[in-house]
Design an enzyme around this catalytic site. Structure first.
Site, PDB file in Angstrom:
ATOM      1  CD  GLU A  58      -3.105   0.811   2.130  1.00 14.55           C
ATOM      2  OE1 GLU A  58      -4.129   0.327   1.613  1.00 14.55           O
ATOM      3  OE2 GLU A  58      -2.988   1.032   3.349  1.00 14.55           O
ATOM      4  CE  LYS A  60      -2.466   4.089   6.678  1.00  9.09           C
ATOM      5  NZ  LYS A  60      -2.766   2.948   7.577  1.00  9.09           N
ATOM      6  CE  LYS A 121      -7.462   0.608   2.779  1.00 10.68           C
ATOM      7  NZ  LYS A 121      -6.378   0.108   3.641  1.00 10.68           N
ATOM      8  CD  GLU A 170     -12.085  -2.449   5.184  1.00  8.71           C
ATOM      9  OE1 GLU A 170     -11.114  -2.259   4.428  1.00  8.71           O
ATOM     10  OE2 GLU A 170     -12.488  -1.630   6.022  1.00  8.71           O
ATOM     11  CG  ASN A 190      -9.803  -3.109   8.220  1.00  7.53           C
ATOM     12  OD1 ASN A 190      -8.652  -3.287   8.621  1.00  7.53           O
ATOM     13  ND2 ASN A 190     -10.271  -1.915   7.932  1.00  7.53           N
ATOM     14  CD  GLU A 220      -9.161  -5.042   3.734  1.00  7.89           C
ATOM     15  OE1 GLU A 220      -9.192  -3.816   3.898  1.00  7.89           O
ATOM     16  OE2 GLU A 220     -10.155  -5.691   3.376  1.00  7.89           O
ATOM     17  CB  SER A 221      -5.221  -3.199   8.903  1.00  8.79           C
ATOM     18  OG  SER A 221      -5.877  -2.419   7.943  1.00  8.79           O
TER      19      SER A 221
END
Length: 264
Positions: A58, A60, A121, A170, A190, A220-221
């Site tokens: 990502e 970000k 995103k 998500e 997530n 995710e994350s």
């Protein structure tokens, strides 16, 4: 009001402003011209399923909870670093207010030579944003169950497919699992609570048993080491969205390369 409520409220105001500046009819006409060329975005699902690592790296630059991560980060550089290092796909944050993103970051990355699929995103609450994503050059878009009704999510998923983009749906909590019945291309879990921004990577492990078998799952994350990826892959996940761990490094691409070596 939690953080997600604040973001969505601001997003609705943003969308209204964009529509005033560029009417929907004008935006849709631009996208029609793009689609008329016959060039279709690459499949993120196929890229993940054929990848040995499944990493979605990502781009970000900022976080609502932690501030600037890499304010000087360039979209025509870091995503290409990820591609060279072996990422299966790239996620690019396009929200300006909370994440320091821009739609043009996707365009800049693609024009600089990015060929792997790009995930748009953002906090999508209106079909107008899907047309923005397609115009920017996205291959897939993120739809977040927590900020959409099921009916809204179904309509947006249908429009995304009409625009030749895949959907990463998500979910975070068990109450959102009925959204999986909408049959998105990618099923995301997530690990971060978007209300409080508290992150627990074990959320993906807890939710795994309740996801539809044989589909492409994405965690995710909060993923920061190769052992977690191996554990998640063992449970059935094929995609792993990782951003902050790479972006905090002086050279995100090198950090990804080291991560992949540890993983393989």
């Amino acid at each position: 009001m939690d953080i997600l409520d604040e973001i969505v409220r601001h997003k609705r105001a943003e969308v209204a402003q964009w529509k005033a500046e560029v009417p929907a009819s004008a935006l849709y006409a631009q996208v029609e011209r793009v689609m008329a060329t016959g060039q279709q975005p690459p499949s993120m699902k196929a890229a993940l399923l054929s990848s040995d690592t499944g990493i979605i790296a990502e781009f970000k630059r900022r976080s609502p909870s932690k501030g600037w991560i890499k304010e000087e980060g360039r979209a025509d550089d870091i995503p290409l670093q990820y591609q060279r290092a072996g990422a299966a796909a790239v996620s690019i944050l396009t929200d300006r207010q909370y994440f320091g993103g821009e739609d043009r970051f996707i365009t800049e990355a693609v024009e600089a030579g990015l060929q792997i699929p790009v995930l748009y995103k953002n906090f999508i609450i209106d079909e107008y944003q899907l047309f923005q994503a397609r115009l920017a050059g996205a291959a897939a878009v993120l739809l977040i169950a927590a900020d959409l009704t099921r009916k809204e999510c179904e309509a947006l998923l249908h429009t995304a497919h009409q625009l030749q983009m895949e959907v990463l749906l998500e979910m975070h909590a068990e109450k959102e699992l009925p959204y999986a019945e909408l049959e998105p291309d990618l099923y995301g879990i997530n690990n971060r609570n978007l209300g409080s921004f508290v992150t627990d990577v074990h959320n993906s492990l807890r939710m795994a048993e309740q996801l539809p078998k044989g589909e492409c799952w994405v965690s995710e994350s909060g993923i920061s080491n190769a052992d977690i990826v191996r554990q998640l892959r063992h449970e059935g996940y094929r995609g792993f969205l990782i951003g902050e761990h790479f972006m905090r490094s002086p050279e995100p691409g090198e950090q990804l390369s080291r991560f992949i070596k540890q993983l393989t």
